[in-house]
Design a protein around this motif. Sequence first.
Motif, PDB file in Angstrom:
ATOM      1  N   MET A   9       2.963  44.311  36.063  1.00 12.15           N
ATOM      2  CA  MET A   9       4.005  43.306  36.138  1.00 12.15           C
ATOM      3  C   MET A   9       3.743  42.244  35.084  1.00 12.15           C
ATOM      4  O   MET A   9       2.692  41.642  35.055  1.00 12.15           O
ATOM      5  CB  MET A   9       4.011  42.674  37.514  1.00 12.15           C
ATOM      6  N   GLU A  30       6.347  51.180  39.113  1.00 14.18           N
ATOM      7  CA  GLU A  30       7.330  50.259  39.692  1.00 14.18           C
ATOM      8  C   GLU A  30       8.654  50.998  39.834  1.00 14.18           C
ATOM      9  O   GLU A  30       9.134  51.599  38.876  1.00 14.18           O
ATOM     10  CB  GLU A  30       7.507  49.049  38.771  1.00 14.18           C
ATOM     11  N   LYS A  53      11.882  45.339  44.181  1.00 20.20           N
ATOM     12  CA  LYS A  53      11.100  46.413  43.570  1.00 20.20           C
ATOM     13  C   LYS A  53       9.999  46.846  44.523  1.00 20.20           C
ATOM     14  O   LYS A  53       9.569  46.090  45.390  1.00 20.20           O
ATOM     15  CB  LYS A  53      10.458  45.953  42.257  1.00 20.20           C
ATOM     16  N   GLU A 100       6.152  48.894  44.496  1.00 17.56           N
ATOM     17  CA  GLU A 100       5.060  49.466  43.725  1.00 17.56           C
ATOM     18  C   GLU A 100       4.577  50.707  44.462  1.00 17.56           C
ATOM     19  O   GLU A 100       4.079  50.624  45.579  1.00 17.56           O
ATOM     20  CB  GLU A 100       3.922  48.459  43.558  1.00 17.56           C
TER      21      GLU A 100
END
Length: 155
Positions: free
Chosen positions: A1, A26, A118, A120
């Motif tokens: 990120m 992601e 989002k 992960e």
Amino acid sequence: MKNENVKVVATNRKAKHEYFIDDTIEVGLVLKGTEVKSIRQGKINVKESYATIENGEVFIYGMHISPYEQGNIYNVDPVRKRKLLLHKREIRKLNSSIMQKGYTLVPLRVYISNGLVKLELAIAKGKKLYDKRQDIAKRDAQRRIERYSIEKYRE
């Protein structure tokens, strides 16, 4: 990120204890409007969730998003399967990785990045009991070393 505009909403702390994390990616989520509002309030749980690849698409199961209080008929099933958004080449890469024995797709955390929800996702391999014991022993030893160095520093 890379962005600073990231707000972590939920984490799967159990994942690092239960699995060896090999790689992370992601991904986006396909959500309904009231689900997004509920996620923004932090009412999401990813502890018992897992992802699978079906017919060239990736889905997540067991992710609980509590119904939005102000939502009425627009609320959906809290634990329904949700589609994950990836490119075809990323799906092929994930598929080839999880074809290896013992590998699975585990969600690590859900966050909001630049207004978008989002997830992960990690390619992980399950730990055996003795692996978990080794990790606990390493953490314990590290804690003792830090405690000893702090005591030495105070003297």
